[in-house]
Design a protein around this motif. Sequence first.
Motif, PDB file in Angstrom:
ATOM      1  N   ILE A 111       0.656  -0.994   0.238  1.00 49.16           N
ATOM      2  CA  ILE A 111      -0.342  -0.004  -0.370  1.00 49.16           C
ATOM      3  C   ILE A 111       0.842   1.234  -0.127  1.00 49.16           C
ATOM      4  CG2 ILE A 111      -1.447   1.968   1.398  1.00 49.16           C
ATOM      5  CD1 ILE A 111      -2.628  -1.318   2.379  1.00 49.16           C
ATOM      6  N   ARG A 112       1.403   0.891   0.653  1.00 49.67           N
ATOM      7  CA  ARG A 112       3.135   2.541   0.935  1.00 49.67           C
ATOM      8  C   ARG A 112       3.624   2.663  -0.460  1.00 49.67           C
ATOM      9  NH1 ARG A 112       4.365  -0.034   6.105  1.00 49.67           N
ATOM     10  NH2 ARG A 112       6.222  -1.017   5.126  1.00 49.67           N
ATOM     11  N   ALA A 113       4.121   1.128  -1.208  1.00 55.73           N
ATOM     12  CA  ALA A 113       4.666   1.236  -2.795  1.00 55.73           C
ATOM     13  C   ALA A 113       3.485   1.971  -3.129  1.00 55.73           C
ATOM     14  CB  ALA A 113       4.782  -0.153  -3.253  1.00 55.73           C
ATOM     15  N   VAL A 114       2.691   1.685  -3.719  1.00 49.43           N
ATOM     16  CA  VAL A 114       1.083   2.454  -3.971  1.00 49.43           C
ATOM     17  C   VAL A 114       1.023   4.241  -3.852  1.00 49.43           C
ATOM     18  CG1 VAL A 114      -0.960   2.904  -4.815  1.00 49.43           C
ATOM     19  CG2 VAL A 114       0.200   0.801  -4.840  1.00 49.43           C
ATOM     20  N   ILE A 115       0.916   4.644  -2.977  1.00 52.99           N
ATOM     21  CA  ILE A 115       0.912   5.999  -2.504  1.00 52.99           C
ATOM     22  C   ILE A 115       2.299   6.738  -2.283  1.00 52.99           C
ATOM     23  CG2 ILE A 115       0.865   7.866  -0.559  1.00 52.99           C
ATOM     24  CD1 ILE A 115      -0.586   5.065   0.814  1.00 52.99           C
ATOM     25  N   ASP A 116       3.485   6.090  -2.104  1.00 56.04           N
ATOM     26  CA  ASP A 116       4.637   6.202  -2.616  1.00 56.04           C
ATOM     27  C   ASP A 116       4.999   6.912  -4.425  1.00 56.04           C
ATOM     28  OD1 ASP A 116       5.483   7.033   0.049  1.00 56.04           O
ATOM     29  OD2 ASP A 116       6.487   5.085  -0.263  1.00 56.04           O
ATOM     30  N   THR A 117       4.076   5.663  -5.218  1.00 56.78           N
ATOM     31  CA  THR A 117       4.533   5.639  -6.723  1.00 56.78           C
ATOM     32  C   THR A 117       3.865   6.947  -7.251  1.00 56.78           C
ATOM     33  OG1 THR A 117       5.095   3.618  -6.264  1.00 56.78           O
ATOM     34  CG2 THR A 117       4.448   4.190  -8.825  1.00 56.78           C
ATOM     35  N   ALA A 118       2.461   6.945  -6.936  1.00 56.18           N
ATOM     36  CA  ALA A 118       1.320   8.141  -7.139  1.00 56.18           C
ATOM     37  C   ALA A 118       2.180   9.434  -6.502  1.00 56.18           C
ATOM     38  CB  ALA A 118       0.337   7.549  -6.290  1.00 56.18           C
ATOM     39  N   ARG A 119       3.107   9.544  -5.267  1.00 53.61           N
ATOM     40  CA  ARG A 119       3.739  11.379  -5.328  1.00 53.61           C
ATOM     41  C   ARG A 119       4.523  11.192  -6.443  1.00 53.61           C
ATOM     42  NH1 ARG A 119       4.144   9.094  -0.379  1.00 53.61           N
ATOM     43  NH2 ARG A 119       2.616  11.036   0.501  1.00 53.61           N
ATOM     44  N   ASP A 120       5.209  10.421  -6.379  1.00 54.10           N
ATOM     45  CA  ASP A 120       6.173  10.116  -7.294  1.00 54.10           C
ATOM     46  C   ASP A 120       6.647  11.338  -8.693  1.00 54.10           C
ATOM     47  OD1 ASP A 120       7.528  10.346  -4.242  1.00 54.10           O
ATOM     48  OD2 ASP A 120       8.665   8.161  -5.420  1.00 54.10           O
ATOM     49  N   THR A 121       5.349  10.375  -9.699  1.00 54.46           N
ATOM     50  CA  THR A 121       5.296   9.813 -10.819  1.00 54.46           C
ATOM     51  C   THR A 121       3.850  10.854 -10.793  1.00 54.46           C
ATOM     52  OG1 THR A 121       3.948   8.544 -10.291  1.00 54.46           O
ATOM     53  CG2 THR A 121       5.747   7.168 -10.467  1.00 54.46           C
ATOM     54  N   GLY A 122       2.550  11.154  -9.621  1.00 50.80           N
ATOM     55  CA  GLY A 122       1.654  11.784 -10.470  1.00 50.80           C
ATOM     56  C   GLY A 122       1.182  10.862 -11.820  1.00 50.80           C
ATOM     57  N   ALA A 123       1.290   9.312 -11.256  1.00 47.43           N
ATOM     58  CA  ALA A 123       0.334   8.807 -12.351  1.00 47.43           C
ATOM     59  C   ALA A 123      -1.141   8.941 -11.700  1.00 47.43           C
ATOM     60  CB  ALA A 123       0.162   7.506 -12.034  1.00 47.43           C
ATOM     61  N   PHE A 189       3.879 -11.304 -15.272  1.00 49.49           N
ATOM     62  CA  PHE A 189       3.485 -10.280 -13.572  1.00 49.49           C
ATOM     63  C   PHE A 189       2.024 -10.932 -13.205  1.00 49.49           C
ATOM     64  CE2 PHE A 189       6.628  -7.870 -15.757  1.00 49.49           C
ATOM     65  CZ  PHE A 189       7.272  -8.016 -15.115  1.00 49.49           C
ATOM     66  N   ARG A 190       1.145 -10.962 -12.100  1.00 45.37           N
ATOM     67  CA  ARG A 190       0.398 -11.147 -11.724  1.00 45.37           C
ATOM     68  C   ARG A 190       0.222 -10.141 -11.038  1.00 45.37           C
ATOM     69  NH1 ARG A 190      -1.164 -11.768  -6.128  1.00 45.37           N
ATOM     70  NH2 ARG A 190       1.152 -12.596  -5.467  1.00 45.37           N
ATOM     71  N   HIS A 191      -1.119  -9.960 -11.282  1.00 43.77           N
ATOM     72  CA  HIS A 191      -1.713  -9.089 -10.893  1.00 43.77           C
ATOM     73  C   HIS A 191      -2.216  -8.403  -9.796  1.00 43.77           C
ATOM     74  CE1 HIS A 191      -5.074  -4.878 -10.571  1.00 43.77           C
ATOM     75  NE2 HIS A 191      -3.986  -4.744 -10.557  1.00 43.77           N
ATOM     76  N   ILE A 192      -2.134  -7.241  -8.348  1.00 44.53           N
ATOM     77  CA  ILE A 192      -2.044  -7.902  -6.812  1.00 44.53           C
ATOM     78  C   ILE A 192      -3.997  -6.666  -7.014  1.00 44.53           C
ATOM     79  CG2 ILE A 192      -1.576  -7.091  -5.221  1.00 44.53           C
ATOM     80  CD1 ILE A 192       0.904  -7.851  -5.360  1.00 44.53           C
ATOM     81  N   GLY A 193      -4.756  -6.884  -6.496  1.00 39.58           N
ATOM     82  CA  GLY A 193      -5.680  -5.889  -6.712  1.00 39.58           C
ATOM     83  C   GLY A 193      -5.989  -4.912  -5.725  1.00 39.58           C
ATOM     84  N   LEU A 194      -5.677  -4.258  -6.235  1.00 39.86           N
ATOM     85  CA  LEU A 194      -5.099  -2.876  -4.877  1.00 39.86           C
ATOM     86  C   LEU A 194      -4.578  -1.524  -5.765  1.00 39.86           C
ATOM     87  CD1 LEU A 194      -4.213  -1.372  -2.385  1.00 39.86           C
ATOM     88  CD2 LEU A 194      -1.620  -2.284  -2.554  1.00 39.86           C
ATOM     89  N   TYR A 195      -5.510  -0.544  -6.052  1.00 45.80           N
ATOM     90  CA  TYR A 195      -5.958   0.455  -6.962  1.00 45.80           C
ATOM     91  C   TYR A 195      -5.332   1.630  -5.642  1.00 45.80           C
ATOM     92  CZ  TYR A 195      -8.173  -2.984  -9.976  1.00 45.80           C
ATOM     93  OH  TYR A 195      -7.846  -4.000 -10.106  1.00 45.80           O
ATOM     94  N   GLY A 196      -4.107   2.335  -6.494  1.00 47.10           N
ATOM     95  CA  GLY A 196      -4.575   4.066  -5.820  1.00 47.10           C
ATOM     96  C   GLY A 196      -5.010   5.092  -7.212  1.00 47.10           C
ATOM     97  N   TYR A 197      -5.723   5.423  -6.912  1.00 46.89           N
ATOM     98  CA  TYR A 197      -6.644   7.030  -7.696  1.00 46.89           C
ATOM     99  C   TYR A 197      -6.035   8.373  -7.296  1.00 46.89           C
ATOM    100  CZ  TYR A 197      -9.169   2.367  -7.744  1.00 46.89           C
ATOM    101  OH  TYR A 197      -9.551   1.224  -7.591  1.00 46.89           O
ATOM    102  N   THR A 198      -6.394   9.420  -8.196  1.00 46.87           N
ATOM    103  CA  THR A 198      -6.812  10.510  -7.813  1.00 46.87           C
ATOM    104  C   THR A 198      -8.146  10.537  -8.083  1.00 46.87           C
ATOM    105  OG1 THR A 198      -6.158  11.182  -9.904  1.00 46.87           O
ATOM    106  CG2 THR A 198      -4.524  11.435  -8.899  1.00 46.87           C
ATOM    107  N   MET A 199      -8.721  11.349  -7.831  1.00 48.91           N
ATOM    108  CA  MET A 199     -10.170  12.436  -7.363  1.00 48.91           C
ATOM    109  C   MET A 199     -10.625  12.182  -8.708  1.00 48.91           C
ATOM    110  SD  MET A 199     -11.856  11.779  -4.442  1.00 48.91           S
ATOM    111  CE  MET A 199     -13.512  12.661  -4.195  1.00 48.91           C
TER     112      MET A 199
END
Length: 269
Positions: A111-123, A189-199
């Motif tokens: 979960i932290r990796a998803v949040i950190d990646t969003a912060r770093d990339t703006g994806a 690659f196996r997808h993990i059902g965890l997502y992060g999104y901008t509003m």
Amino acid sequence: MHTLIVVPARYGSKRFPGKPLHKIAGRTLVERVYRIAEAASRDAGAAALVATDDARIAAHCREIGAPHVLTDPALPSGTDRALAAARMQDTAPDFVVNLQGDAPFTPPAQIRAVIDTARDTGAPVVTPVVRLSWPALDTVRAQKTAQPFSGTSCVRAGDGRALWFSKTVLPAMRQEAALRAAGPQSPVFRHIGLYGYTMEALAAFAAAPPGQYETLEGLEQLRFLENGIPVHTVEVAATDRSMWGVDTPEDAGFAERLIADHGDPLDGL
């Protein structure tokens, strides 16, 4: 970046009615997933809550001290439920993590990796993947002979951009024997059902109708790709308690066996 971690928990699963309240090794499924969200929220400076459609689950959340909101039972997906929960907050979050309520073995670090990646990339959308070893791929293929729509593979570009998701194991491999001889890791690659999104991405998802391939595959993340919204994948390490998710009573039994063999992932959180 103000982040909200949402655990959607729907009572009326067709294959496993009431599964959020099913106990696995002494704790309900929804408690197990919420505790993971709670631990990740502490580390990431985020907030966490359960979004449910049922008063029984809400009552259980009160018993275990889990913040929760009641959302419309007619919402068609966990993603829609996460958006509804975010819109109920006094202060709208910048980023929403959807930790699916059937994923009791998700490490908080993912979960932290998803949040950190969003912060770093703006994806606009971020989701994790695990590269499968050859033995792990063999296990996946064996599982799919009995449950062909269990689990999801991801095809991704070198920069992490998701090209496709499928219930079929992708990519096909013409020279698999040579690839096996070349190294211990498969190209799957196996997808993990965890997502992060901008509003903004969440709102666009909710406003768009289900896509053709989303409907065929039964994979809501394809709606983003079908509507031109990029999805960024972040590779995370495999764990010894890995499974697709708890979709059936048989999956719940398998989860209990994993805990018996490898220990309880909630210990130490």
